[in-house]
Write a protein that holds these residues in place. Structure first.
Motif, mmCIF file in Angstrom:
data_model
loop_
_atom_site.group_PDB
_atom_site.id
_atom_site.type_symbol
_atom_site.label_atom_id
_atom_site.label_comp_id
_atom_site.label_asym_id
_atom_site.label_seq_id
_atom_site.Cartn_x
_atom_site.Cartn_y
_atom_site.Cartn_z
ATOM 1 N N HIS A 1 0.751 -1.297 -0.047
ATOM 2 C CA HIS A 1 -0.045 0.089 -0.127
ATOM 3 C C HIS A 1 1.013 1.382 -0.130
ATOM 4 C CE1 HIS A 1 -3.738 -2.434 0.938
ATOM 5 N NE2 HIS A 1 -2.875 -3.013 1.716
ATOM 6 N N ALA A 2 0.365 2.317 -0.869
ATOM 7 C CA ALA A 2 0.949 3.547 -0.623
ATOM 8 C C ALA A 2 0.068 4.621 -0.299
ATOM 9 C CB ALA A 2 1.685 3.912 -2.044
ATOM 10 N N VAL A 3 0.307 5.700 0.262
ATOM 11 C CA VAL A 3 -0.817 6.893 0.384
ATOM 12 C C VAL A 3 -0.328 8.109 -0.243
ATOM 13 C CG1 VAL A 3 -1.804 5.543 2.457
ATOM 14 C CG2 VAL A 3 0.335 6.939 2.646
ATOM 15 N N GLU A 4 -1.149 8.612 -1.001
ATOM 16 C CA GLU A 4 -0.959 10.007 -1.779
ATOM 17 C C GLU A 4 -1.650 11.092 -1.217
ATOM 18 O OE1 GLU A 4 -0.352 11.763 -6.184
ATOM 19 O OE2 GLU A 4 -1.272 9.977 -5.789
ATOM 20 N N VAL A 5 -0.639 11.653 -0.110
ATOM 21 C CA VAL A 5 -1.540 12.840 0.527
ATOM 22 C C VAL A 5 -1.120 14.137 -0.115
ATOM 23 C CG1 VAL A 5 -1.452 11.251 2.699
ATOM 24 C CG2 VAL A 5 0.466 12.798 2.189
ATOM 25 N N ARG A 6 -2.028 15.151 -0.165
ATOM 26 C CA ARG A 6 -1.848 16.186 -0.879
ATOM 27 C C ARG A 6 -2.159 17.523 -0.031
ATOM 28 N NH1 ARG A 6 -4.035 14.763 -7.127
ATOM 29 N NH2 ARG A 6 -2.094 13.903 -7.509
ATOM 30 N N HIS A 7 -2.101 17.484 1.246
ATOM 31 C CA HIS A 7 -2.211 18.644 2.078
ATOM 32 C C HIS A 7 -0.987 18.797 2.933
ATOM 33 C CE1 HIS A 7 -4.184 21.010 5.189
ATOM 34 N NE2 HIS A 7 -5.103 21.366 4.259
ATOM 35 N N GLU A 8 -0.914 19.878 3.130
ATOM 36 C CA GLU A 8 0.587 20.263 3.652
ATOM 37 C C GLU A 8 0.620 19.917 5.068
ATOM 38 O OE1 GLU A 8 4.526 21.440 4.003
ATOM 39 O OE2 GLU A 8 2.943 21.650 2.021
ATOM 40 N N SER A 9 -0.650 19.679 5.651
ATOM 41 C CA SER A 9 -0.589 19.304 7.180
ATOM 42 C C SER A 9 0.160 17.811 7.317
ATOM 43 C CB SER A 9 -1.990 19.096 7.564
ATOM 44 O OG SER A 9 -2.850 18.555 6.953
ATOM 45 N N PHE A 10 0.227 16.997 6.198
ATOM 46 C CA PHE A 10 0.713 15.997 6.430
ATOM 47 C C PHE A 10 2.307 16.002 6.591
ATOM 48 C CE2 PHE A 10 -3.351 14.585 4.833
ATOM 49 C CZ PHE A 10 -3.447 13.235 5.397
ATOM 50 N N HIS A 11 2.834 17.117 6.241
ATOM 51 C CA HIS A 11 4.182 17.302 6.650
ATOM 52 C C HIS A 11 4.415 17.303 7.960
ATOM 53 C CE1 HIS A 11 8.362 18.512 5.635
ATOM 54 N NE2 HIS A 11 8.144 18.120 4.704
ATOM 55 N N HIS A 12 4.351 16.332 8.702
ATOM 56 C CA HIS A 12 4.232 16.206 10.114
ATOM 57 C C HIS A 12 4.887 14.816 10.724
ATOM 58 C CE1 HIS A 12 2.436 15.957 14.286
ATOM 59 N NE2 HIS A 12 2.146 17.330 14.006
ATOM 60 N N PHE B 1 2.752 11.744 11.096
ATOM 61 C CA PHE B 1 2.310 11.018 9.888
ATOM 62 C C PHE B 1 3.182 10.136 9.357
ATOM 63 C CE2 PHE B 1 2.509 11.089 5.363
ATOM 64 C CZ PHE B 1 1.312 10.197 5.001
ATOM 65 N N VAL B 2 4.640 10.477 9.488
ATOM 66 C CA VAL B 2 5.745 9.758 8.778
ATOM 67 C C VAL B 2 5.528 8.203 9.778
ATOM 68 C CG1 VAL B 2 8.030 9.448 8.489
ATOM 69 C CG2 VAL B 2 6.622 11.525 7.836
ATOM 70 N N ALA B 3 5.651 8.542 11.249
ATOM 71 C CA ALA B 3 5.717 7.495 12.063
ATOM 72 C C ALA B 3 4.660 6.476 11.970
ATOM 73 C CB ALA B 3 5.859 7.935 13.532
ATOM 74 N N LEU B 4 3.357 6.950 11.519
ATOM 75 C CA LEU B 4 2.210 6.268 11.488
ATOM 76 C C LEU B 4 2.473 5.134 10.111
ATOM 77 C CD1 LEU B 4 -0.811 8.416 12.300
ATOM 78 C CD2 LEU B 4 -0.162 5.931 13.523
ATOM 79 N N ALA B 5 2.992 5.929 9.084
ATOM 80 C CA ALA B 5 3.376 5.180 7.888
ATOM 81 C C ALA B 5 4.446 4.007 7.859
ATOM 82 C CB ALA B 5 3.800 6.187 6.738
ATOM 83 N N ARG B 6 5.370 4.447 8.832
ATOM 84 C CA ARG B 6 6.302 3.342 9.221
ATOM 85 C C ARG B 6 5.703 2.332 10.101
ATOM 86 N NH1 ARG B 6 11.708 7.177 10.202
ATOM 87 N NH2 ARG B 6 12.003 7.652 7.851
ATOM 88 N N GLU B 7 5.029 2.644 10.879
ATOM 89 C CA GLU B 7 4.366 1.594 11.884
ATOM 90 C C GLU B 7 3.425 0.657 11.118
ATOM 91 O OE1 GLU B 7 0.947 1.315 15.271
ATOM 92 O OE2 GLU B 7 1.962 3.076 14.921
ATOM 93 N N HIS B 8 2.853 1.028 10.014
ATOM 94 C CA HIS B 8 1.831 0.210 9.231
ATOM 95 C C HIS B 8 2.621 -0.243 8.003
ATOM 96 C CE1 HIS B 8 -1.783 0.871 11.487
ATOM 97 N NE2 HIS B 8 -1.266 2.107 11.576
ATOM 98 N N GLY B 9 4.032 0.189 7.770
ATOM 99 C CA GLY B 9 4.351 -0.381 6.511
ATOM 100 C C GLY B 9 4.065 0.055 5.190
ATOM 101 N N VAL B 10 3.419 1.345 5.384
ATOM 102 C CA VAL B 10 2.973 2.097 4.231
ATOM 103 C C VAL B 10 3.723 2.892 3.556
ATOM 104 C CG1 VAL B 10 1.214 3.433 3.246
ATOM 105 C CG2 VAL B 10 0.538 1.281 4.966
ATOM 106 N N ALA B 11 3.927 2.846 2.266
ATOM 107 C CA ALA B 11 4.780 3.999 1.493
ATOM 108 C C ALA B 11 3.988 5.117 1.480
ATOM 109 C CB ALA B 11 5.385 3.468 0.017
ATOM 110 N N VAL B 12 4.766 6.376 1.426
ATOM 111 C CA VAL B 12 4.312 7.650 1.417
ATOM 112 C C VAL B 12 4.656 8.054 -0.218
ATOM 113 C CG1 VAL B 12 4.341 10.356 1.876
ATOM 114 C CG2 VAL B 12 4.381 8.445 3.538
ATOM 115 N N VAL B 13 3.754 8.271 -1.155
ATOM 116 C CA VAL B 13 3.935 8.608 -2.464
ATOM 117 C C VAL B 13 4.808 9.978 -2.558
ATOM 118 C CG1 VAL B 13 2.934 9.253 -4.818
ATOM 119 C CG2 VAL B 13 1.943 7.381 -3.247
ATOM 120 N N VAL B 14 5.998 9.931 -3.227
ATOM 121 C CA VAL B 14 6.971 10.977 -3.255
ATOM 122 C C VAL B 14 6.178 11.838 -4.531
ATOM 123 C CG1 VAL B 14 9.140 11.850 -3.965
ATOM 124 C CG2 VAL B 14 8.876 9.870 -2.542
ATOM 125 N N ALA B 15 5.688 13.113 -4.344
ATOM 126 C CA ALA B 15 5.210 13.759 -5.369
ATOM 127 C C ALA B 15 6.714 14.781 -5.821
ATOM 128 C CB ALA B 15 4.414 14.845 -4.662
#
Length: 278
Positions: free
Chosen positions: A154-165, A168-182
């Motif tokens: 799974h990858a998540v593509e987030v598009r709101h600046e508030s995700f630069h937090h 959020f990165v810790a949650l993605a790592r905890e669940h093993g989910v990639a953050v889509v690089v824009a």
């Protein structure tokens, strides 16, 4: 040179780099990317032999037929991989933690008919959707790690600046989910490594460049892909956390999307050239 002639030994010792585009049906590609005498029904067959992956966009807008997934599987080479954009019914909602039924219907719709050609699922969120740690954690818990015995990425593509937090990165790592690089866009760039693979969407092709991108820009993305595949984090992309995880092999999925769309296949092939042994 065919895209599949990648250095297999390097791929086995690190990860694999796949370069692709979004979809394969686009009228301006006919005569520019596709030969003028190629019939439309053979466009996927042709594109899948020039590139190594395609992101399917139609799954974002509605349910596709299981027979379509079977057909796409059969028309493409052995090592080709599709990524799928998950349905907006799951991501474009006020309470993400209530998306369970939509997620289940998506995986029951026939996507597993792609078999080994099923790559990552891209869960794309609206630019107006802000980060809510509790709700986003609830959503990530709904994403299945396996379906009918098949591992799902799974990858998540987030598009709101508030995700630069950091949370959020810790949650993605905890669940093993990639953050889509824009890449090359106005969307927030979060290039932190959070999973066993990297999913990048670069959106900067322009009409004035023969290859869609300048030579310098193509070389830069090729270098970044080579860094990602061995688990290194490029230092010229924006991250949230200062420290990268311990280096480990990563598969890389890099798609040339949006921008001057008519040139996207040419730009993707130019990237393949820079990543394929001659």
């Amino acid at each position: 040179m065919a895209a599949t002639r990648r250095n297999r030994k390097e791929a086995d010792s690190t990860g694999r780099i796949r370069i692709g585009i979004g979809g394969w049906t686009y009228e301006p590609w006919r005569g520019r990317f596709y030969p003028t005498d190629l019939t439309q029904k053979r466009e996927l067959e042709y594109a899948s032999r020039k590139l190594t992956s395609i992101e399917i966009n139609g799954t974002f807008y509605g349910t596709q037929r299981a027979t379509s997934f079977e057909k796409w599987h059969d028309e493409t080479p052995e090592h080709f991989v599709f990524s799928l954009k998950a349905p907006r019914f799951a991501t474009h909602r006020r309470v993400l933690g209530e998306a369970g039924d939509s997620i289940e219907r998506f995986f029951a719709s026939g996507v597993l008919a792609l078999k080994d050609k099923l790559g990552p699922i891209n869960w794309q969120f609206a630019p107006t959707k802000p980060f809510d740690a509790e709700d986003f954690d609830a959503f990530l818990k709904l994403l299945p790690k396996r379906v009918d015995g098949r591992a799902i990425r799974h990858a998540v593509e987030v598009r709101h600046e508030s995700f630069h937090h950091p949370e959020f990165v810790a949650l993605a790592r905890e669940h093993g989910v990639a953050v889509v690089v824009a890449g090359d866009s106005d969307y927030p760039q979060i290039a932190d490594l959070t999973a066993s693979f990297v999913y990048a969407r670069i959106m900067g092709t322009v009409e004035t460049e023969t290859l869609g991108y300048s030579e310098q820009a193509l070389n830069a993305w090729a270098v970044r892909a080579k860094q990602w595949v061995v688990g290194a984090q490029p230092d010229d992309l924006r991250t949230v956390l200062p420290n990268a995880p311990e280096p480990m092999p990563h598969d890389v999925y890099l798609y040339v999307i949006s921008g001057y769309k008519a040139s996207n296949p040419i730009a993707a092939m130019a990237l393949e050239e820079r990543l394929t042994d001659r």
